[in-house]
Design an enzyme around this catalytic site. Structure first.
Site, short mmCIF file in Angstrom:
data_model
loop_
_atom_site.label_atom_id
_atom_site.label_comp_id
_atom_site.label_asym_id
_atom_site.label_seq_id
_atom_site.Cartn_x
_atom_site.Cartn_y
_atom_site.Cartn_z
N CYS A 112 0.83 -1.20 0.13
CA CYS A 112 -0.03 0.02 0.03
C CYS A 112 0.75 1.12 0.07
O CYS A 112 0.27 2.20 -0.20
CB CYS A 112 -0.80 0.00 1.41
SG CYS A 112 -1.90 -1.34 1.29
N HIS A 254 -3.38 7.08 2.75
CA HIS A 254 -3.87 5.85 2.19
C HIS A 254 -4.99 5.10 2.59
O HIS A 254 -5.46 5.27 3.76
CB HIS A 254 -2.60 4.61 2.64
CG HIS A 254 -3.19 3.23 2.14
ND1 HIS A 254 -3.78 2.88 0.88
CD2 HIS A 254 -3.31 2.15 2.93
CE1 HIS A 254 -4.14 1.51 1.15
NE2 HIS A 254 -4.19 1.23 2.25
N ASN A 284 -10.37 -0.08 -0.47
CA ASN A 284 -8.62 0.02 -0.14
C ASN A 284 -8.13 -0.48 -1.61
O ASN A 284 -8.33 -1.86 -1.76
CB ASN A 284 -8.22 -0.83 1.03
CG ASN A 284 -6.70 -0.94 1.18
OD1 ASN A 284 -5.94 -0.41 0.42
ND2 ASN A 284 -6.48 -1.01 2.29
N1 COA Z 1 -18.15 -8.41 9.01
C1 COA Z 1 -18.58 -8.72 10.30
N2 COA Z 1 -17.90 -9.18 11.10
C2 COA Z 1 -16.51 -9.16 10.95
C3 COA Z 1 -16.03 -8.81 9.74
C4 COA Z 1 -16.78 -8.59 8.63
N3 COA Z 1 -16.68 -8.23 7.48
N4 COA Z 1 -14.57 -9.09 9.90
C5 COA Z 1 -14.34 -9.16 11.03
N5 COA Z 1 -15.47 -9.26 11.77
C6 COA Z 1 -15.38 -9.54 13.14
C7 COA Z 1 -14.02 -10.15 13.93
O1 COA Z 1 -14.25 -11.75 13.41
C8 COA Z 1 -14.44 -9.98 15.20
O2 COA Z 1 -15.14 -10.83 15.80
P1 COA Z 1 -15.13 -11.43 17.24
O3 COA Z 1 -15.11 -10.00 18.29
O4 COA Z 1 -16.18 -12.27 17.69
O5 COA Z 1 -13.71 -12.13 17.06
C9 COA Z 1 -14.87 -8.51 15.11
O6 COA Z 1 -15.56 -8.39 13.82
C10 COA Z 1 -13.86 -7.63 15.41
O7 COA Z 1 -12.74 -7.69 14.50
P2 COA Z 1 -11.59 -6.87 14.43
O8 COA Z 1 -10.62 -7.53 13.73
O9 COA Z 1 -11.13 -6.70 15.74
O10 COA Z 1 -12.23 -5.60 13.96
P3 COA Z 1 -11.61 -4.21 13.52
O11 COA Z 1 -12.45 -3.30 14.38
O12 COA Z 1 -10.29 -4.15 13.98
O13 COA Z 1 -11.85 -4.10 12.03
C11 COA Z 1 -10.53 -4.24 10.18
C12 COA Z 1 -11.16 -4.99 11.11
C13 COA Z 1 -9.66 -4.97 9.15
C14 COA Z 1 -11.22 -3.34 9.27
C15 COA Z 1 -9.26 -3.24 11.02
O14 COA Z 1 -8.64 -3.70 11.71
C16 COA Z 1 -8.49 -2.45 9.88
O15 COA Z 1 -8.70 -1.57 8.97
N6 COA Z 1 -7.11 -2.64 10.12
C17 COA Z 1 -5.90 -1.80 9.45
C18 COA Z 1 -6.07 -1.97 8.03
C19 COA Z 1 -4.66 -1.44 7.47
O16 COA Z 1 -4.22 -0.45 7.84
N7 COA Z 1 -4.09 -2.25 6.50
C20 COA Z 1 -2.57 -1.65 6.30
C21 COA Z 1 -2.82 -1.18 4.87
S1 COA Z 1 -3.62 -2.15 3.71
#
Ligand code: COA
Length: 333
Positions: A112, A254, A284
């Protein structure tokens, strides 16, 4: 006088197929409400089977050349995580398809952060006198490496391309790229990865471990690293250029997650409304995200000539980078 790399043209390209959150809920255990509230994304684009990253790169590159009023450049750089093939690079094909057979052309792999690494490379070639102009493209067909069963990544990523033309110019003129801050931390390589298909986990005739051929991301572990690294990197370029945060008119970060961008703005002390982007519409798009967001903000008038713009990214590697510039007068292709 030092030679600077000056932004002279901009363009972008999106595949036609729009994939809404509602469509994803038909095959994944997710909801429109979860995706919007946790990421800020409403829809994304997927390229059809049979079309590749070079097709999107050529579309964006052609627009950027037209916007710059040029038919050729000295070097073509394609930043991508999803090259047409593992070998060779995608950039030579893109250069040829744009009618530039013979020019220097190479790929940059910084996930990214790839577009910012590409800009820094091209600016260095221009400063050294190796090139007088460059086409820097961020292009991805991320849908080709998404695990269709992984809700955590499938809802986030999309396909697209964005491009800028750089020309040699004066460091004081509008469009001149400021210093670039670039960094990496390979200890975090497993947090954002495609495990199989390289020299570490070879595919020679064998099936990969289930799922290892796909992109994976430890989103939670990455989230706060992204905020911290982009904050530090932005501060480094602000310090290097003597720019106060209050002088920044627009932050184009980003487009990973709206909550990351909000936390980044807060930690920099920048009003959130100065964050420009198109995350809701395109998701993204990895290396394509910054030039795509710039082109859309320029097209819809949110980004105007004379504004001070801070660019920052974080991605797999782990990698990060930032730069700053004054937005120039550009024509639209
Ligand atoms: N729909 C519903 N639930 C989902 C889901 C989806 N698409 N994806 C994950 N979940 C669930 C998880 O399983 C978890 O469930 P649990 O609490 O029962 O274990 C819950 O939602 C929370 O998951 P978590 O990973 O903690 O969510 P989050 O709030 O951190 O969001 C991302 C996930 C990926 C959106 C977020 O972490 C993110 O954007 N991370 C950084 C991305 C980034 O900067 N990447 C670098 C450049 S690409």
């Amino acid at each position: 006088m030092n030679r600077a790399a000056v932004v002279a043209g901009i363009g972008s390209c999106l595949p036609a197929r729009s994939v809404s959150n509602a469509e994803l809920t038909t095959r994944l255990d997710t909801t429109d409400e979860w995706i919007r509230s946790r990421t800020g994304i409403s829809t994304r684009r997927y390229a059809d089977q049979g079309s590749a990253t070079s097709d999107l790169a050529v579309g964006a590159g052609a627009q950027a050349l037209k916007s710059a009023g040029q038919t050729s450049v000295d070097v073509v750089v394609v930043a991508t995580t999803t090259p047409d093939r593992p070998c060779p690079g995608t950039a030579p094909l893109v250069a040829s398809q744009l009618g530039m057979t013979g020019v220097a052309a190479f790929d940059v792999a910084a996930v990214c952060t790839g577009f910012l690494y590409g800009l820094a490379n091209a600016a260095g070639l221009i400063a050294a006198g190796t090139a007088s102009s460059a086409l820097v493209i961020g292009a991805e067909t991320f849908s080709s490496i998404l695990n269709p069963d992984d809700r955590a990544t499938s809802v986030i990523f999309g396909d697209g391309a964005g491009a800028v033309v750089l020309r040699a110019g004066d460091p004081e003129e509008a469009g001149a790229l400021g210093p670039c801050d670039l960094g990496s931390d390979g200890e975090g390589q497993d947090l954002i990865t495609v495990r199989a298909g390289g020299s570490r986990q070879r595919l020679s005739g064998k099936a990969p471990e289930p799922g290892d051929e796909y992109f994976s991301m430890a989103g939670k572990e990455v989230f706060w690293r992204a905020v911290r690294r982009m904050t530090e990197s932005c501060r480094a370029v602000l310090d290097a250029t003597g720019t106060a945060i209050g002088e920044v008119d627009a932050l184009v970060g980003h487009q990973a997650n709206q909550r990351i961008l909000a936390s980044l703005a807060d930690s920099l002390g920048l009003p959130r409304e100065r964050c420009l982007g198109n995350l809701a519409e395109v998701g993204n798009t990895a290396a394509a995200s910054i030039p795509l967001a710039l082109d859309h903000a320029h097209a819809n008038g949110e980004l105007r000539a004379g504004q001070r713009v801070l660019l920052t990214a974080f991605g797999g590697g782990l990698t990060w980078g930032s730069t700053v510039l004054t937005w120039p007068v550009l024509s639209r292709a």
